[in-house]
Design an enzyme around this catalytic site. Structure first.
Site, PDB file in Angstrom:
ATOM      1  N   HIS A 184       0.773  -1.201   0.063  1.00 18.09           N
ATOM      2  CA  HIS A 184       0.060  -0.088   0.042  1.00 18.09           C
ATOM      3  C   HIS A 184       1.106   1.239  -0.130  1.00 18.09           C
ATOM      4  O   HIS A 184       0.444   2.348  -0.286  1.00 18.09           O
ATOM      5  CB  HIS A 184      -0.749  -0.038   1.228  1.00 18.09           C
ATOM      6  CG  HIS A 184      -2.108   0.796   1.050  1.00 18.09           C
ATOM      7  ND1 HIS A 184      -2.368   1.947   0.231  1.00 18.09           N
ATOM      8  CD2 HIS A 184      -3.608   0.708   1.358  1.00 18.09           C
ATOM      9  CE1 HIS A 184      -3.500   2.341   0.282  1.00 18.09           C
ATOM     10  NE2 HIS A 184      -4.342   1.328   1.053  1.00 18.09           N
ATOM     11  N   ASP A 417     -10.407  -3.419 -19.950  1.00 20.34           N
ATOM     12  CA  ASP A 417     -10.518  -4.244 -21.124  1.00 20.34           C
ATOM     13  C   ASP A 417      -9.145  -4.183 -21.663  1.00 20.34           C
ATOM     14  O   ASP A 417      -8.480  -3.279 -22.164  1.00 20.34           O
ATOM     15  CB  ASP A 417     -11.484  -3.587 -22.006  1.00 20.34           C
ATOM     16  CG  ASP A 417     -11.767  -4.688 -23.193  1.00 20.34           C
ATOM     17  OD1 ASP A 417     -10.942  -5.600 -23.330  1.00 20.34           O
ATOM     18  OD2 ASP A 417     -12.653  -4.291 -23.896  1.00 20.34           O
TER      19      ASP A 417
END
Length: 434
Positions: A184, A417
């Site tokens: 993180h 995508d």
């Protein structure tokens, strides 16, 4: 991932290292950490996985999909080079070393290519579904971060740790998954989302023979000078990191990851969301979808524990709900939306158990509390007010129940995508490392 007989069904086909194109004009690049980044130094890494419905054979996967993903990943890392670097942290304050992300020319990330060798059809549909699934099964699709190492030079010692690893797993004739594990410290949800979407965009363009994409992607912004720290929050957080690191070094080793965790997806449609809003509009004129959804889950969890007899007899037990808020647009001066790194603050809501379990009042109380905290941050001219004491608040809440949310609908993961269609499922995988 194991079947009923306990046989591991995910096989590593190839372990690659992927790096950006070499730039001989730059031998080393350092990205200094701000207090937003240092806040996460003691937190475990994050895991997420995308599922893509794209039936193909192992041969097609290895000869077409994998080469394209590797090529486009290298092109993406040209812009997101810190992911290839290492997190360098001091082992004590006496070192007088500040934590940085260090990228050396030639550094790379770990990319694992794997295959599921069992009943692919059944398992792919199961893991990419909404029903309860074993967390361990999902974690089989996500790589571990390689171990860091300690570098000692005279009196200075530092720990060097990788910050990102990726795994692509084929389910023959069904589809594939792309799993990520990242520190993180290197990036918050927005930065990580920007990186993944950039990789997907470049891959999709390269599939159709387009190699010019710099003008069509949102390139990261690295200027740390925009993050002001007049209160010395970075020093406060660094001391806290080293204090916890010393305590952990003296503690007993952690046990194995819990084998009893499951994960499921619950969906609420627009009609249901509107009904929740209608329950509170008489008292609260405007309330967002985020607030009512979180309040509903928070109150439902408290009620479930009550039904299961897990609530303590003390009705005054404190329960906490925690979420993160992006500060990019609210800092003074604001920083760009494509700023790379961390720029979120934690927001903590607290109620007593008795306030959450009422049939209707529990939900209403949760809405009021979440909205109060959120409005306080949104309307406060100083969005960082009190952030320097956040670890004191965390310490004071030890032993109390905590519930939190990750990610944001603004990141639009389902538009990621790579050129083979949008994902059919996106998961942030929960882990219990205690």
């Amino acid at each position: 991932m194991a079947d009923a007989s306990g046989i591991n069904m995910v096989t590593v086909l190839k372990h690659c290292r992927v790096s950006p194109p070499l730039d001989h004009s730059v031998a080393e690049q350092l990205l200094h950490l701000t207090f937003f980044d240092i806040f996460w130094l003691n937190w475990p890494s994050l895991s997420r996985v995308f599922f893509y419905d794209f039936p193909c054979s192992t041969t097609e996967f290895m000869q077409t999909i994998v080469p394209h993903l590797k090529k486009s990943l290298a092109s993406t890392l040209k812009h997101y080079y810190p992911f290839c670097g290492n997190l360098i942290t001091p082992t004590s304050l006496s070192n007088n070393i500040t934590p940085v992300i260090r990228y050396l020319n030639g550094d790379s990330i770990s990319l694992i290519i794997a295959e599921f060798s069992g009943s692919a059809s059944q398992v792919f549909k199961h893991l990419s579904g909404d029903q309860s699934r074993d967390v361990d099964d999902l974690l089989a699709l996500i790589p571990e971060l390689p171990r860091g190492y300690t570098n000692t030079c005279e009196d200075d010692s530092t720990l060097s740790s990788p910050v990102l690893s990726v795994q692509v797993t084929l389910f023959p004739d069904q589809g594939f998954s792309i799993g990520f594990r990242n520190s993180h410290v290197i990036a918050d949800g927005r930065s990580m989302s920007n990186f993944i979407r950039t990789w997907a965009c470049i891959n999709a363009k390269q599939l159709i023979g387009v190699d010019e994409y710099d003008n069509t992607i949102n390139l990261p912004f690295y200027d740390r000078s925009l993050i002001k720290d007049p209160k010395g929050i970075a020093s406060i957080f660094l001391r806290e990191f080293l204090r916890v690191a010393r305590e952990n070094s003296k503690a007993l080793p952690r046990g194995e990851r819990s084998k009893e965790l499951v994960q499921a997806t619950f969906k609420m449609n627009r009609v249901q969301i509107q009904r929740l809003k209608n329950l509170v509009t008489a008292r609260i004129p405007y309330v967002s979808t985020f607030v009512v959804a979180c309040a509903y889950v928070w109150s439902c969890m408290a009620k479930t524990r009550l039904v299961l007899g897990q609530e303590k007899n003390d009705e005054n037990e404190v329960e906490n709900f925690v979420f993160l808020m992006d500060t990019r647009e609210r800092l003074d001066p604001p920083i760009p939306s494509n700023y790379f790194g961390n720029a979120a603050v934690s927001c903590r809501c607290s109620l007593k158990s008795i306030q959450l379990v009422g049939e209707k009042e529990g939900f209403l109380n949760a809405v009021k509390e979440i909205k109060r905290v959120l409005d306080g941050k949104l309307n406060n001219e100083e969005v960082l007010k009190g952030f320097e004491t956040v670890f004191d608040v965390i310490e004071a809440s030890k032993g109390q129940r905590k519930f939190g949310v990750a990610g944001s609908p603004k990141f639009d993961y389902y538009s990621t995508d790579f050129g083979w269609g949008k994902p059919i499922k996106y998961e942030v995988v929960s882990e219990n490392l205690d």
